[in-house]
Design an enzyme around this catalytic site. Structure first.
Site, PDB file in Angstrom:
ATOM      1  N   SER A   1      36.681  49.229 -17.746  1.00  0.00           N
ATOM      2  CA  SER A   1      37.037  49.460 -19.136  1.00  0.00           C
ATOM      3  C   SER A   1      36.911  50.647 -19.868  1.00  0.00           C
ATOM      4  O   SER A   1      36.904  51.633 -19.285  1.00  0.00           O
ATOM      5  CB  SER A   1      36.919  48.245 -19.888  1.00  0.00           C
ATOM      6  OG  SER A   1      37.679  48.059 -21.099  1.00  0.00           O
TER       7      SER A   1
ATOM      8  N   ASP B   1      46.133  42.545 -17.042  1.00  0.00           N
ATOM      9  CA  ASP B   1      45.917  43.364 -17.932  1.00  0.00           C
ATOM     10  C   ASP B   1      47.193  43.676 -18.738  1.00  0.00           C
ATOM     11  O   ASP B   1      48.305  43.195 -18.395  1.00  0.00           O
ATOM     12  CB  ASP B   1      45.369  44.680 -17.044  1.00  0.00           C
ATOM     13  CG  ASP B   1      44.102  44.972 -17.083  1.00  0.00           C
ATOM     14  OD1 ASP B   1      43.284  44.594 -18.070  1.00  0.00           O
ATOM     15  OD2 ASP B   1      43.276  45.215 -16.039  1.00  0.00           O
TER      16      ASP B   1
ATOM     17  N   HIS C   1      41.784  41.145 -17.073  1.00  0.00           N
ATOM     18  CA  HIS C   1      40.571  42.377 -17.415  1.00  0.00           C
ATOM     19  C   HIS C   1      39.378  42.088 -17.169  1.00  0.00           C
ATOM     20  O   HIS C   1      38.529  42.854 -16.956  1.00  0.00           O
ATOM     21  CB  HIS C   1      40.883  42.578 -18.716  1.00  0.00           C
ATOM     22  CG  HIS C   1      40.156  43.866 -19.127  1.00  0.00           C
ATOM     23  ND1 HIS C   1      40.619  45.128 -19.079  1.00  0.00           N
ATOM     24  CD2 HIS C   1      38.965  44.142 -19.883  1.00  0.00           C
ATOM     25  CE1 HIS C   1      40.078  46.089 -19.445  1.00  0.00           C
ATOM     26  NE2 HIS C   1      38.899  45.503 -20.074  1.00  0.00           N
TER      27      HIS C   1
END
Length: 340
Positions: free
Chosen positions: A196, A279, A316
């Site tokens: 991330s 995601d 994620h």
């Protein structure tokens, strides 16, 4: 390279829909949104609704299908805390080693058992958290499976916002890598992995000027997991309340805009751009477009050895949580890359 025909990219994503005029008004929208706690009935003009769509795209927990948003964040944190406690209790390690003078400039180094500390591949991990949360003290997900296979793992701390600015974070990450190279000059390769926001910081190392650090690190691989590489959209989301990025800051720190000017330190260095199936479309776009610019440069000197993977059936957070497992797909990709 994977076939992306079935990835499900929309023909236009929220950020791409915005005109130049719309982007100019987006900052005003953000100010309106930030004022909502002080008003009973916040205004809802169309441009605010478009901004809300952008906000949704850049809130990864809203796209988790297996858990609620808050529960997904708690689960991710808990798995990280447990993995770190287990690694510290069972693995040979050096904890809280300073790589600079700042209070937050420390690394945890985990070694395989019964091996020389220096002559090893080193895997450096930069945690996520939108540059404003997260810690090395809850990020040792991959220590057990990697050290079991002969890889030293370094978990890097950096000063998150609001204490640290993005420019400072990039500098800290650069210095942490230089520190590892200087401390272990006989290493068998340094591999950078970020998740991330951490993927953004790792990607910025493709642009690093190592001359001023007095060392050229033995970089052999990058694993960029569910990252953000063009920071302009972040300027217009609530994530920027802590970051306080200007448009100039965002552009200066966007590897998407600058990597075409970079040259590989080592032409054999591999760059893997990874995104999870669950995601958001914007995270998919960010990863795919960054991958696309990588092979386009340094054709005379040898291009980046870049690849792109969408990992099936993970979101994620799972994409990193699963690194605790030795048989996990990404764990195996990492090991194969290191020991190829």
């Amino acid at each position: 390279m994977m076939d992306v025909s079935g990835v499900g990219f929309p023909s236009e994503v929220p950020w791409k829909k915005m005109s130049a005029e719309r982007r100019g008004f987006a900052m005003l929208d953000r100010l309106v949104l930030n004022s909502w706690p002080q008003v009973i009935h916040p205004p809802q003009p169309p441009k605010v609704l478009r901004l809300q769509e952008l906000e949704n795209q850049y809130c990864p927990s809203r796209w988790v299908v297996r858990l609620g948003a808050e529960e997904s964040l708690r689960t991710y944190s808990q798995i990280g805390i447990e993995a770190t406690a287990r690694a510290r209790a069972t693995r040979k390690s050096l904890l809280h080693v300073p790589y600079g003078d700042g209070e937050g400039e420390k690394v945890d180094i985990y070694f395989p058992d019964e091996s020389a500390e220096g002559s090893l591949p080193f895997f450096l991990f930069f945690h996520g958290g939108y540059w404003q949360s997260g810690s090395k003290d809850e990020s040792a997900f991959m220590v057990d499976p990697l050290t079991a296979q002969g890889v030293a793992v370094v978990i890097v701390a950096y000063d998150i916002a609001p204490k640290g600015t993005l420019d400072q974070m990039v500098d800290q990450v650069t210095r942490s890598i230089a520190f590892v190279q200087k401390r272990y000059p006989s290493n068998e390769g340094i591999y950078l992995c970020g998740h991330s926001a951490g993927a953004h910081l790792a990607a910025m190392m493709l642009l690093a000027n190592w001359t001023k650090h007095g060392v050229t690190p033995n970089l052999k691989g990058f694993f960029l997991v569910s990252g953000v590489f063009d920071l302009e959209p972040i300027v217009y989301t609530s994530q920027n309340v802590a970051l306080q990025l200007t448009l100039e800051d965002a552009q200066r720190n966007s590897p998407q805009l600058k990597v075409a000017q970079a040259q590989p330190v080592d032409p054999t260095c591999r760059v893997l751009v990874v995104v999870g199936q669950f995601d958001s479309p914007e995270f998919h776009r960010q990863s795919w477009e960054f991958y696309q610019v990588l092979p386009a440069q340094t054709l005379c000197q040898g291009e980046w050895k870049a690849s792109f993977e969408e990992l099936h059936d993970v979101d994620h957070f799972e994409i990193i949580e699963n690194l605790t497992q030795k048989d996990n797909v990404l764990t195996q990709i990492i090991l194969k890359t290191i020991f190829q």
